[in-house]
Motif scaffolding. Sequence first.
Motif, PDB file in Angstrom:
ATOM      1  N   THR A 119      66.126  21.545  76.902  1.00 35.74           N
ATOM      2  CA  THR A 119      67.501  22.496  76.820  1.00 35.74           C
ATOM      3  C   THR A 119      67.940  23.301  78.095  1.00 35.74           C
ATOM      4  O   THR A 119      69.029  23.383  78.459  1.00 35.74           O
ATOM      5  N   TRP A 120      66.864  24.174  78.200  1.00 34.61           N
ATOM      6  CA  TRP A 120      66.924  25.031  79.255  1.00 34.61           C
ATOM      7  C   TRP A 120      67.383  24.250  80.499  1.00 34.61           C
ATOM      8  O   TRP A 120      68.232  24.708  81.590  1.00 34.61           O
ATOM      9  N   ALA A 121      66.461  23.426  80.919  1.00 36.75           N
ATOM     10  CA  ALA A 121      66.380  22.450  82.056  1.00 36.75           C
ATOM     11  C   ALA A 121      67.880  21.859  82.168  1.00 36.75           C
ATOM     12  O   ALA A 121      68.482  21.655  83.362  1.00 36.75           O
ATOM     13  N   ARG A 122      68.187  21.274  81.199  1.00 33.99           N
ATOM     14  CA  ARG A 122      69.527  20.610  81.275  1.00 33.99           C
ATOM     15  C   ARG A 122      70.882  21.873  81.511  1.00 33.99           C
ATOM     16  O   ARG A 122      71.613  21.338  82.419  1.00 33.99           O
ATOM     17  N   LYS A 123      70.767  23.038  81.036  1.00 33.22           N
ATOM     18  CA  LYS A 123      71.623  24.005  81.317  1.00 33.22           C
ATOM     19  C   LYS A 123      71.413  24.391  82.857  1.00 33.22           C
ATOM     20  O   LYS A 123      72.570  24.797  83.493  1.00 33.22           O
ATOM     21  N   GLN A 124      70.421  24.044  83.380  1.00 35.38           N
ATOM     22  CA  GLN A 124      70.092  24.523  84.897  1.00 35.38           C
ATOM     23  C   GLN A 124      70.502  23.251  85.811  1.00 35.38           C
ATOM     24  O   GLN A 124      70.347  23.280  87.021  1.00 35.38           O
ATOM     25  N   GLY A 125      71.231  22.136  85.070  1.00 33.68           N
ATOM     26  CA  GLY A 125      71.751  20.947  86.004  1.00 33.68           C
ATOM     27  C   GLY A 125      70.439  19.991  86.171  1.00 33.68           C
ATOM     28  O   GLY A 125      70.737  18.966  86.980  1.00 33.68           O
ATOM     29  N   VAL A 126      69.432  20.101  85.602  1.00 31.81           N
ATOM     30  CA  VAL A 126      68.403  19.148  85.602  1.00 31.81           C
ATOM     31  C   VAL A 126      69.038  17.690  84.825  1.00 31.81           C
ATOM     32  O   VAL A 126      69.359  17.776  83.886  1.00 31.81           O
ATOM     33  N   ARG A 127      68.822  16.852  85.564  1.00 31.06           N
ATOM     34  CA  ARG A 127      68.997  15.275  84.866  1.00 31.06           C
ATOM     35  C   ARG A 127      67.720  14.601  84.810  1.00 31.06           C
ATOM     36  O   ARG A 127      67.874  13.928  83.674  1.00 31.06           O
ATOM     37  N   PHE A 128      66.955  14.529  85.653  1.00 30.43           N
ATOM     38  CA  PHE A 128      65.462  13.799  85.434  1.00 30.43           C
ATOM     39  C   PHE A 128      64.434  14.716  85.151  1.00 30.43           C
ATOM     40  O   PHE A 128      64.332  15.714  85.788  1.00 30.43           O
ATOM     41  N   PHE A 129      63.662  14.871  83.827  1.00 24.76           N
ATOM     42  CA  PHE A 129      62.932  15.566  83.704  1.00 24.76           C
ATOM     43  C   PHE A 129      61.467  14.895  83.379  1.00 24.76           C
ATOM     44  O   PHE A 129      61.325  14.098  82.711  1.00 24.76           O
ATOM     45  N   ARG A 130      60.571  15.498  84.481  1.00 26.04           N
ATOM     46  CA  ARG A 130      58.978  14.389  84.424  1.00 26.04           C
ATOM     47  C   ARG A 130      57.901  15.488  83.972  1.00 26.04           C
ATOM     48  O   ARG A 130      58.151  16.546  83.711  1.00 26.04           O
ATOM     49  N   LEU A 131      56.879  14.856  83.905  1.00 24.72           N
ATOM     50  CA  LEU A 131      55.746  15.457  83.258  1.00 24.72           C
ATOM     51  C   LEU A 131      54.621  14.628  83.476  1.00 24.72           C
ATOM     52  O   LEU A 131      54.770  13.468  83.723  1.00 24.72           O
ATOM     53  N   GLY A 132      53.490  15.153  83.671  1.00 24.44           N
ATOM     54  CA  GLY A 132      52.146  14.324  84.020  1.00 24.44           C
ATOM     55  C   GLY A 132      51.231  14.567  82.820  1.00 24.44           C
ATOM     56  O   GLY A 132      51.217  15.578  82.022  1.00 24.44           O
ATOM     57  N   VAL A 133      50.424  13.620  82.542  1.00 26.18           N
ATOM     58  CA  VAL A 133      49.447  13.562  81.230  1.00 26.18           C
ATOM     59  C   VAL A 133      48.163  12.788  81.662  1.00 26.18           C
ATOM     60  O   VAL A 133      48.408  11.897  82.491  1.00 26.18           O
TER      61      VAL A 133
END
Length: 160
Positions: A119-133
């Motif tokens: 939610t916070w990232a979206r408000k900062q304009g992020v479109r693609f959100f990644r992670l590593g596992v």
Amino acid sequence: MSHMIIRDYNPETDYAGLRACVVELQDFEYRIDPRYPDGESIVAEYIPDVLLRCRQYEGKVMIAELDGEVAGYAMIWTKVPGVDIEDGDFVCGRLADLAVLERFRGQGIGQRLIKAGETWARKQGVRFFRLGVMAKNSNARALYDKLGYEECQIEMEKEL
């Protein structure tokens, strides 16, 4: 009934809790792959580095607080550039760290941290959100699958 809140990290009150989370996360990863260092050996350098990277990648550390105790944390970055020339000018957000202390697991804390970070990232304009596992971290992989994450790159390894 327990009371949980997700909030920004406060270095004056949350350092010990964040430290415990980092040590537990690193020790867990060490048990999966003993080439990683244990938590105590890196925590003193790791936390300042985490906070530096949050500034570098326009991110922050979010804390899950349960009944006044730090139960977990997520590190969210919003401006992560590609590292290779072939990445072009691609920039994405990233869930760089996620940890919930073992005694607090199974209560949806990790899921709430991820959703708050998204939610916070979206408000900062992020479109693609990644992670590593880590491939052998089946619990984390199941959580990420449940939340709609899909594999976009797979790194493979062979011992020679």
